[in-house]
Design an enzyme around this catalytic site. Structure first.
Site, short mmCIF file in Angstrom:
data_model
loop_
_atom_site.label_atom_id
_atom_site.label_comp_id
_atom_site.label_asym_id
_atom_site.label_seq_id
_atom_site.Cartn_x
_atom_site.Cartn_y
_atom_site.Cartn_z
CE LYS A 62 15.11 33.85 4.20
NZ LYS A 62 13.72 33.43 4.10
CE1 TYR A 99 17.02 30.53 12.68
CE2 TYR A 99 15.86 29.10 11.15
CZ TYR A 99 15.89 30.22 11.97
OH TYR A 99 14.79 31.02 12.05
CB CYS A 147 0.55 47.11 -42.52
SG CYS A 147 1.22 47.86 -41.03
CE LYS A 177 13.96 35.77 0.64
NZ LYS A 177 12.84 36.59 0.30
CB CYS A 207 -2.38 50.05 -38.32
SG CYS A 207 -0.66 49.54 -38.41
CD GLU A 241 22.32 28.61 9.01
OE1 GLU A 241 21.12 28.33 9.14
OE2 GLU A 241 23.02 29.13 9.90
CG ASP A 245 9.18 29.35 1.62
OD1 ASP A 245 9.13 30.28 2.44
OD2 ASP A 245 8.51 29.32 0.58
CB CYS A 247 -2.83 46.11 -38.91
SG CYS A 247 -2.58 46.96 -40.48
CB CYS A 306 -0.35 51.12 -42.63
SG CYS A 306 -1.63 50.03 -42.00
S1 IVH Z 1 19.09 32.47 10.35
C1 IVH Z 1 18.47 36.85 12.33
N1 IVH Z 1 18.86 30.31 8.95
O1 IVH Z 1 14.41 33.17 7.25
C2 IVH Z 1 17.66 35.75 11.75
N2 IVH Z 1 17.02 31.76 9.06
O2 IVH Z 1 14.37 36.56 7.65
C3 IVH Z 1 18.57 34.62 11.56
N3 IVH Z 1 15.08 30.99 7.79
O3 IVH Z 1 12.06 33.91 9.25
C4 IVH Z 1 17.89 33.63 10.80
N4 IVH Z 1 15.96 29.14 7.06
O4 IVH Z 1 13.08 31.78 10.10
C5 IVH Z 1 18.26 31.42 9.37
N5 IVH Z 1 18.80 28.35 7.75
C6 IVH Z 1 18.20 29.45 8.18
C7 IVH Z 1 16.89 29.77 7.81
C8 IVH Z 1 16.33 30.94 8.28
C9 IVH Z 1 14.89 29.91 7.06
C10 IVH Z 1 14.07 32.04 7.99
C11 IVH Z 1 13.98 32.54 9.39
C12 IVH Z 1 13.46 33.92 9.24
C13 IVH Z 1 13.87 34.29 7.85
C14 IVH Z 1 14.93 35.35 7.88
#
Ligand code: IVH
Length: 673
Positions: free
Chosen positions: A119, A236, A439, A322, A416, A117, A121, A434, A419
């Site tokens: 991730k 998710y 040098c 990451k 330096c 998935e 932010d 220098c 030199c």
């Molecule tokens: S699954 C056991 N899927 O990432 C935790 N987490 O440390 C399972 N996050 O703060 C999380 N997008 O909120 C999952 N597609 C995604 C995510 C996601 C962001 C965040 C989650 C948590 C951190 C994981």
């Protein structure tokens, strides 16, 4: 590191991480970047993996989030909201898989596949539905107890307030009476920029990243403010047992129930496929309208995921893979001094090798003495290093909390290192230099520059060979390079015959050079590639440039008095004049440029601002130059015409103040024809 040393380090890391987590999660105040904090967490995690008996229940690796704020009602989560361990490289991913394989039977190992998935932010939330109706929305809080943000959650349009209004593909599926879902709320990049723009107008502090706004918005006591923030969400995970055998299946159910799930998420058969998808995500990342900081990789088979269980506060069966970090932490092993070709003294930190933006680095620049003082850096310190764009990595911050007492002070040398000449500092620069033109360290660098790609571009004549030629005394000025004979090199140790003749060949091939490249290769202080082009275009030949009086430089748009003086000085030094004679004798041919003064726009200086409709800016500049005119980037009274396109910027305002003539695109095109 011995176990005892590791123990000391672990304790210090824990204190430091706790400090920054508290700042971030409780006080909403970040002093170091997420990336730097992640890097410290990763170091702690790795050390604890090495010495598991040193893990304590209060270690930051064993907790998630911060304490809930007193103002919100508390919500006890059905089961703990977990966090994920980070992986930063393919090796980290392979290690993860190896660790979990040890806990599985051969049959189970064969069934291991993944669901990947994006991730997001944002901020983790839990949603509890009763009889298909949203009852509670909560933040993660400390993982066990979160904050009740139901009213705010209801303002998020992508979160369904009631379920089952959608077509459920699996006809046997019945929504359980109590149904718990987890997901992420976030804010789009566009919304982030818009909110920051308003903050700026109001003179309020800017938010560091979209996540900060999402967190701040969701925890507003007034839901009207939350509503105005246009939060979005992705679901998710389903916590309630819905008899789904894979994680992928849970996503299908979520989607069918009306939750927003991420369409990019993908099933991956093996790690190979995970790596491909990771690469793909890295590419699309820029174009997404929300921030992602990596991927979540989850064992797809739910039975295996459950069997793997939880260690501390993270499930073994999932990991956050990451993206390459722009910042990380590492140790300073030494501080060295580099002497540049112009004599500039640069302190450089020698680092314990570490991955940064996907490549291993072992050096970071410390810029100059002022920067060393600002950082307060000592040899042995743990530091945050970072890189913005393609530039050389630098040290962003020192973490004095992690000192052991064994660190060594560093002071900038006064002479330096090569030199031993006393270093100088001019009133206009922060750099120490220098001043000795002879040098050895400076000379070396100027030779590297002379043969480099943008200068004489001599294949096969890299720093190592230059060093040897200098050490042996075979070359002492640039022209000497063109005098080298095969026989001279034959005596050099470890220099094969073949490579000698190749080198001599490539030197001979480079006896013809453009004027601009020639000027650049001389390594005159303050003369970069662009300035060399400006000089070549203006003077047309080396002869003219050599003859130039200081006042002759006034007419060149991009050249100010400092640059003019350093060029003028260089060409009027006896030893440099001798060098030019020597080049000539050795048959170095410098291709003259047609002098600018002959074109239709001769003597006219143009500056461009805003976007042009019918011609690209670079092409427009080239046309000006082709007709003998000059272009510049900085507005001054030397400029004759400002070409103002659409959405012209600050240059236009300045031009008006200076009374420079402003023309539009049409008028400009008219001048070209
Ligand atoms: S699954 C056991 N899927 O990432 C935790 N987490 O440390 C399972 N996050 O703060 C999380 N997008 O909120 C999952 N597609 C995604 C995510 C996601 C962001 C965040 C989650 C948590 C951190 C994981």
């Amino acid at each position: 590191m011995t176990k005892d040393q590791s123990h000391q380090r672990i304790k210090k890391l824990r204190d430091l991480i706790n400090h920054h987590r508290y700042l971030y999660h409780v006080l909403d105040k970040a002093e170091i970047s997420d990336e730097a904090l992640d890097s410290l967490k990763k170091e702690l995690f790795d050390l604890e993996q090495k010495f598991p008996d040193l893990i304590t229940p209060d270690s930051p690796t064993q907790r998630v989030g911060g304490r809930p704020l007193a103002e919100f009602k508390k919500v006890i989560h059905y089961n703990r909201m977990l966090s994920l361990n980070d992986a930063f490289s393919k090796e980290d991913m392979q290690d993860w898989l190896e660790r979990i394989f040890k806990l599985l039977t051969p049959n189970e190992r064969e069934q291991v596949d993944f669901y990947c998935e994006l991730k997001i932010d944002g901020l983790a939330i839990e949603l509890e539905y009763e009889n298909g109706v949203l009852k509670t929305g909560s933040t993660r809080g400390d993982g066990s107890i979160g904050e009740d943000i139901t009213q705010n959650i209801k303002t998020v349009q992508s979160i369904p307030l009631s379920l089952g209004k959608f077509k459920i593909q699996d006809s046997k599926f019945k929504i359980p009476r109590a149904f718990i879902v987890r997901g992420e709320v976030f804010i789009s990049k566009k919304e982030f920029n818009a909110i920051n723009e308003i903050q700026k107008q109001k003179g309020l502090p800017l938010y560091a990243n979209p996540r900060n706004i999402a967190a701040g918005s969701v925890r507003q006591l007034d839901p009207a403010i939350t509503a105005s923030r246009n939060l979005d969400s992705f679901a998710y995970d389903i916590i309630t047992d819905v008899k789904a055998d894979t994680h992928e299946k849970k996503h299908t159910i979520l989607k069918d129930l009306g939750f927003k799930t991420n369409n990019y998420n993908q099933y991956c058969k093996n790690l190979e496929a995970v790596f491909n998808f990771y690469q793909h995500c890295g590419k699309i990342r820029e174009n997404l309208d929300y921030e992602i900081d990596g991927m979540v990789v989850i064992i797809n088979n739910n039975a295996i995921f459950e069997k793997l269980g939880v260690v501390g506060k993270t499930p073994r069966g999932a990991v956050a893979f990451k993206f390459a970090q722009n910042q990380t932490t590492t140790k300073v092993l030494d501080i060295k001094i580099q002497v540049g070709r112009t004599g500039a003294i640069t302190p450089v930190a020698v680092l314990q090798p570490v991955l940064l933006t996907g490549i291993t680095i072992s050096r970071a620049t410390l810029h100059n003495e002022d920067e060393i003082n600002r950082l307060g850096i000592k040899i042995g310190d743990t530091v945050i290093v970072g890189r913005a764009g393609d530039v050389i990595p630098d040290v962003i911050k020192v973490l004095p909390e992690l000192r052991t007492g064994d660190e060594k002070n560093f002071t900038m040398p006064r002479v330096c290192p090569s030199c031993k000449t006393k270093l100088e500092k001019s009133s206009t620069e922060v750099l120490l230099r220098c001043p000795n033109a002879k040098c050895f360290a400076r000379q070396r660098r100027s030779f590297y520059h002379f043969v480099s790609k943008k200068a004489f571009d001599i294949d096969g004549l890299g720093p190592k060979i230059i060093d040897r030629l200098l050490d042996e005394g075979f070359i002492s000025d640039f022209a000497d390079i063109f005098e080298l004979q095969e026989g001279d090199l034959a005596g050099l140790e470890r220099f094969a015959e073949k490579s000698i003749s190749n080198l001599i060949n490539s030197i001979n091939q480079k006896k013809v050079i453009t004027l601009a490249k020639f000027i650049y290769s001389l390594g005159i202080r303050n003369i970069g590639e662009e300035t060399a082009v400006d000089l070549a275009r203006h003077f047309g030949s080396l002869k003219e440039l050599q003859k130039a009086k200081l006042s002759d430089f006034d007419a060149i748009a991009n050249i100010g008095p400092i640059v003019a003086e350093s060029v003028y000085e260089w060409f009027n030094k006896k030893e440099n004049q001798d060098l030019l004679i020597k080049f000539n004798k050795l048959g170095i041919k410098i291709k003259n440029l047609e002098k600018l003064a002959q074109g239709k726009l001769a003597g006219k200086v143009f500056i461009f601002t805003g976007s042009l409709d019918s011609i690209e800016r670079e092409l427009a500049k080239e046309k000006v130059r082709d007709l003998g005119g000059q272009t510049t980037e900085s507005i001054s009274a030397k400029v004759d015409f400002v070409v103002a396109g659409k959405e012209a910027g600050s240059k236009l305002v300045k031009a008006q103040k200076l009374g420079v003539k402003i023309i539009n695109e049409k008028e400009f095109l008219g001048m070209l024809n």
